[in-house]
Design a protein around this motif. Structure first.
Motif, PDB file in Angstrom:
ATOM      1  N   GLY A 321       0.817  -1.203   0.000  1.00 33.66           N
ATOM      2  CA  GLY A 321       0.000   0.000   0.000  1.00 33.66           C
ATOM      3  C   GLY A 321       0.853   1.255   0.000  1.00 33.66           C
ATOM      4  O   GLY A 321       2.084   1.197   0.130  1.00 33.66           O
ATOM      5  N   GLU A 322       0.197   2.394  -0.168  1.00 38.17           N
ATOM      6  CA  GLU A 322       0.873   3.693  -0.148  1.00 38.17           C
ATOM      7  C   GLU A 322       0.356   4.491   1.036  1.00 38.17           C
ATOM      8  O   GLU A 322      -0.849   4.673   1.199  1.00 38.17           O
ATOM      9  CB  GLU A 322       0.605   4.452  -1.449  1.00 38.17           C
ATOM     10  N   PHE A 323       1.292   4.928   1.876  1.00 41.04           N
ATOM     11  CA  PHE A 323       0.946   5.674   3.075  1.00 41.04           C
ATOM     12  C   PHE A 323       1.803   6.930   3.140  1.00 41.04           C
ATOM     13  O   PHE A 323       3.037   6.837   3.099  1.00 41.04           O
ATOM     14  CB  PHE A 323       1.152   4.815   4.321  1.00 41.04           C
ATOM     15  N   ALA A 324       1.148   8.076   3.194  1.00 39.74           N
ATOM     16  CA  ALA A 324       1.845   9.371   3.213  1.00 39.74           C
ATOM     17  C   ALA A 324       2.854   9.474   2.073  1.00 39.74           C
ATOM     18  O   ALA A 324       3.955   9.990   2.231  1.00 39.74           O
ATOM     19  CB  ALA A 324       2.537   9.584   4.554  1.00 39.74           C
ATOM     20  N   TYR A 329       6.465  -2.499  -0.204  1.00 42.07           N
ATOM     21  CA  TYR A 329       6.439  -3.764  -0.942  1.00 42.07           C
ATOM     22  C   TYR A 329       6.997  -4.895  -0.076  1.00 42.07           C
ATOM     23  O   TYR A 329       8.044  -4.758   0.555  1.00 42.07           O
ATOM     24  CB  TYR A 329       7.270  -3.655  -2.228  1.00 42.07           C
ATOM     25  N   ASN A 330       6.292  -6.007  -0.091  1.00 42.01           N
ATOM     26  CA  ASN A 330       6.659  -7.183   0.696  1.00 42.01           C
ATOM     27  C   ASN A 330       7.201  -8.265  -0.227  1.00 42.01           C
ATOM     28  O   ASN A 330       6.449  -8.922  -0.949  1.00 42.01           O
ATOM     29  CB  ASN A 330       5.415  -7.690   1.455  1.00 42.01           C
ATOM     30  N   GLN A 418      10.593   9.685   2.726  1.00 40.71           N
ATOM     31  CA  GLN A 418       9.726  10.828   2.475  1.00 40.71           C
ATOM     32  C   GLN A 418       8.787  10.474   1.333  1.00 40.71           C
ATOM     33  O   GLN A 418       8.929   9.420   0.700  1.00 40.71           O
ATOM     34  CB  GLN A 418      10.543  12.068   2.124  1.00 40.71           C
ATOM     35  N   SER A 419       7.842  11.321   1.072  1.00 45.79           N
ATOM     36  CA  SER A 419       6.882  11.078   0.000  1.00 45.79           C
ATOM     37  C   SER A 419       7.614  10.822  -1.319  1.00 45.79           C
ATOM     38  O   SER A 419       8.571  11.532  -1.658  1.00 45.79           O
ATOM     39  CB  SER A 419       5.947  12.271  -0.146  1.00 45.79           C
ATOM     40  N   GLY A 420       7.175   9.797  -2.040  1.00 44.53           N
ATOM     41  CA  GLY A 420       7.808   9.428  -3.304  1.00 44.53           C
ATOM     42  C   GLY A 420       8.772   8.276  -3.182  1.00 44.53           C
ATOM     43  O   GLY A 420       9.248   7.745  -4.201  1.00 44.53           O
ATOM     44  N   ASP A 421       9.091   7.845  -1.962  1.00 41.12           N
ATOM     45  CA  ASP A 421      10.038   6.745  -1.757  1.00 41.12           C
ATOM     46  C   ASP A 421       9.343   5.389  -1.784  1.00 41.12           C
ATOM     47  O   ASP A 421       8.155   5.262  -1.471  1.00 41.12           O
ATOM     48  CB  ASP A 421      10.758   6.904  -0.414  1.00 41.12           C
ATOM     49  N   ASN A 422      10.124   4.366  -2.139  1.00 43.68           N
ATOM     50  CA  ASN A 422       9.694   2.977  -2.049  1.00 43.68           C
ATOM     51  C   ASN A 422      10.395   2.324  -0.868  1.00 43.68           C
ATOM     52  O   ASN A 422      11.611   2.485  -0.701  1.00 43.68           O
ATOM     53  CB  ASN A 422      10.056   2.213  -3.321  1.00 43.68           C
ATOM     54  N   VAL A 449       3.783  -2.296   9.047  1.00 45.32           N
ATOM     55  CA  VAL A 449       3.450  -1.159   8.171  1.00 45.32           C
ATOM     56  C   VAL A 449       2.088  -0.594   8.567  1.00 45.32           C
ATOM     57  O   VAL A 449       1.905   0.627   8.685  1.00 45.32           O
ATOM     58  CB  VAL A 449       3.460  -1.582   6.694  1.00 45.32           C
ATOM     59  N   LYS A 450       1.121  -1.478   8.773  1.00 42.70           N
ATOM     60  CA  LYS A 450      -0.226  -1.039   9.120  1.00 42.70           C
ATOM     61  C   LYS A 450      -0.220  -0.292  10.468  1.00 42.70           C
ATOM     62  O   LYS A 450      -0.891   0.729  10.620  1.00 42.70           O
ATOM     63  CB  LYS A 450      -1.165  -2.229   9.189  1.00 42.70           C
ATOM     64  N   GLN A 451       0.533  -0.788  11.430  1.00 42.33           N
ATOM     65  CA  GLN A 451       0.578  -0.165  12.748  1.00 42.33           C
ATOM     66  C   GLN A 451       1.141   1.251  12.669  1.00 42.33           C
ATOM     67  O   GLN A 451       0.628   2.179  13.309  1.00 42.33           O
ATOM     68  CB  GLN A 451       1.409  -1.007  13.705  1.00 42.33           C
ATOM     69  N   ILE A 452       2.195   1.420  11.871  1.00 46.05           N
ATOM     70  CA  ILE A 452       2.784   2.746  11.716  1.00 46.05           C
ATOM     71  C   ILE A 452       1.786   3.693  11.043  1.00 46.05           C
ATOM     72  O   ILE A 452       1.585   4.836  11.462  1.00 46.05           O
ATOM     73  CB  ILE A 452       4.090   2.674  10.897  1.00 46.05           C
TER      74      ILE A 452
END
Length: 456
Positions: A321-324, A329-330, A418-422, A449-452
């Motif tokens: 998913g994409e967050f902020a 990727y897993n 930061q925004s735009g990073d993988n 990831v979900k917790q953060i």
């Protein structure tokens, strides 16, 4: 399923349970065979054995006694993971008793067309892609996933009808145990060195993989990776009609990458960077899957639409998913250097933070250095941390962070990004230092990831 009377009143031994063994035992019992099941796990800890016993199937548990073969069995159906050095199998071979794996039974009863997929890497992703392409694009019938992907082929073959397709992932272990198995379409994604502890040599490993085509004729289609000279050479030794896919090189191919476009027989289907999962290896997988889809009548438009929306397979460069603005990727399935190299090929390193670590196999990580150069950061955890740090330093990565656990690595990746990073989990190591398997590791990553994200 087809009516089969071959096994009526015949004594057959099913060696090893798990899903494929249970499925084989049930099917053979249904077909009138006199089935004996032998499994190493003790009866009290073996719910599968207890269930089969309740059906009237004889079970022998707690070991593999060689004197079982003193009985008049006419066939052994073995769990793919049991080596041929097993005393029961050695005795069966000495007596000339046929030994098969459960996929051979599936072929014997199947009414559906069979598409078979093997290779060292990419089998599960390609199998899943083919299934989605067919289920989106077939005019009639449906595609069923089967085999090494987790669904016993002999169970699926009982459900699939004449208009359906069994998309069957096959390991080298399964392919060693076939006699008449005959897919209409077969795919070999690639060949690298693997499972030498089981096969004894690379030559024997390749021989097992190449079994996939041994019963195919000119009316069948064998899809091979034209990027690999070994497979181009092997293509000369088959009766099947060969179709190549390629991303590089000069071999003639029906499906290929040209100027950033996925093409089939001279027609552009879509831009390669639109495929829903990143990486050159996934471009190869998509090309192989495209050939299968075209052979079975799927339209170009349907192929493009399906591949654009393909979300991958869990733990294999899976988009979390994409967050902020950060994309996660897993790729927990990456248990070796080659797999991590392939995963990184789908990302721009300066915008990528790699999470790696776990349990190595006694190897160093020098071969990983070219692939990790210019990463924005690398976060290392687990037992292989020191070795990976050495490779990261050799690659000149500016930000190298050491943490104890994967959960800490995820938290650190958020801080550094930061925004735009993988943010990519692709460990290049086995999971066994902190997790029971790579699936557990990938699930832990996704939960972290979900917790953060929940806290932000």
């Amino acid at each position: 399923m087809k009516t089969v009377t071959t096994y009526e009143n015949k004594k057959i031994l099913v060696l090893g349970l798990a899903r494929s063994g249970v499925s084989a035992a049930r099917l053979l019992h249904q077909l009138g065979a006199l089935v004996t099941v032998n499994d190493a796990k003790d009866f009290d800890e073996n719910p599968d054995a207890r269930e089969l016993l309740s059906m009237g199937i004889r079970v022998v548990t707690g070991g593999h006694p060689a004197d079982l073969m003193d009985e008049e069995f006419v066939l052994v159906v073995k769990n793919p993971g049991i080596p041929y050095s097993n005393p029961i199998l050695e005795k069966a071979m000495a007596k000339g008793i046929a030994i098969i794996t459960e996929v051979e039974l599936a072929y014997q009863i199947a009414e559906a067309k069979i598409v078979a997929i093997t290779g060292t890497n990419g089998k599960t992703t390609t199998t899943t892609m083919i299934g989605e392409l067919l289920n989106q694009g077939l005019d009639q019938g449906q595609a069923y996933l089967a085999g090494n992907i987790g669904l016993p082929a002999s169970s699926v073959a009982q459900q699939a009808g004449a208009d359906d397709v069994m998309v069957t992932e096959l390991s080298s272990f399964q392919l060693m145990g076939i006699i008449e198995f005959h897919p209409h379409i077969a795919v070999m994604t690639n060949l690298y060195e693997a499972h030498l502890d089981y096969h004894g040599s690379r030559e024997e490993y390749v021989k097992a993989k190449w079994n996939i085509q041994k019963n195919m004729t000119k009316d069948d289609y064998l899809i091979l990776n034209g990027n690999q000279p070994e497979l181009v050479e092997l293509s000369k030794a088959t009766q099947a009609t060969v179709i190549f896919f390629k991303t590089t090189g000069d071999v003639m191919a029906n499906a290929y990458l040209d100027k950033g476009q996925l093409c089939y027989n001279g027609e552009s289907l879509m831009a390669a960077n639109e495929v829903g999962v990143p990486g050159e290896h996934n471009i190869e997988n998509a090309l192989a899957a495209t050939i299968v889809a075209k052979l079975l009548g799927v339209s170009n438009a349907s192929i493009g639409d399906t591949l654009r929306h393909f979300g991958g397979v869990e733990h294999r460069t899976e988009y979390v998913g994409e967050f902020a603005g950060r994309k996660f990727y897993n790729d927990s399935k990456a248990t070796n250097i080659l797999a991590t190299e392939k995963a990184l090929s789908g990302f721009e390193n300066p915008q990528t933070i790699l999470l790696a670590g776990g349990l190595d196999r006694g190897n160093e990580f020098d071969d990983l250095v070219p692939s990790i150069k210019d990463l924005k950061a690398i976060i290392l955890y687990g037992e292989s941390q020191a070795k990976l740090k050495k490779a990261a330093e050799a690659a000149g990565i500016a930000q190298i962070k050491l943490v104890e656990t994967l959960q800490e690595a995820v938290l650190e990746s958020w801080t550094l990004s930061q925004s735009g990073d993988n943010i990519l989990l692709s460990p290049a190591c086995a999971s066994w230092d902190q997790f029971k398997n790579f699936e557990s590791r990938g699930t832990t990553f996704k939960e972290a990831v979900k917790q953060i994200n929940d806290k932000k």
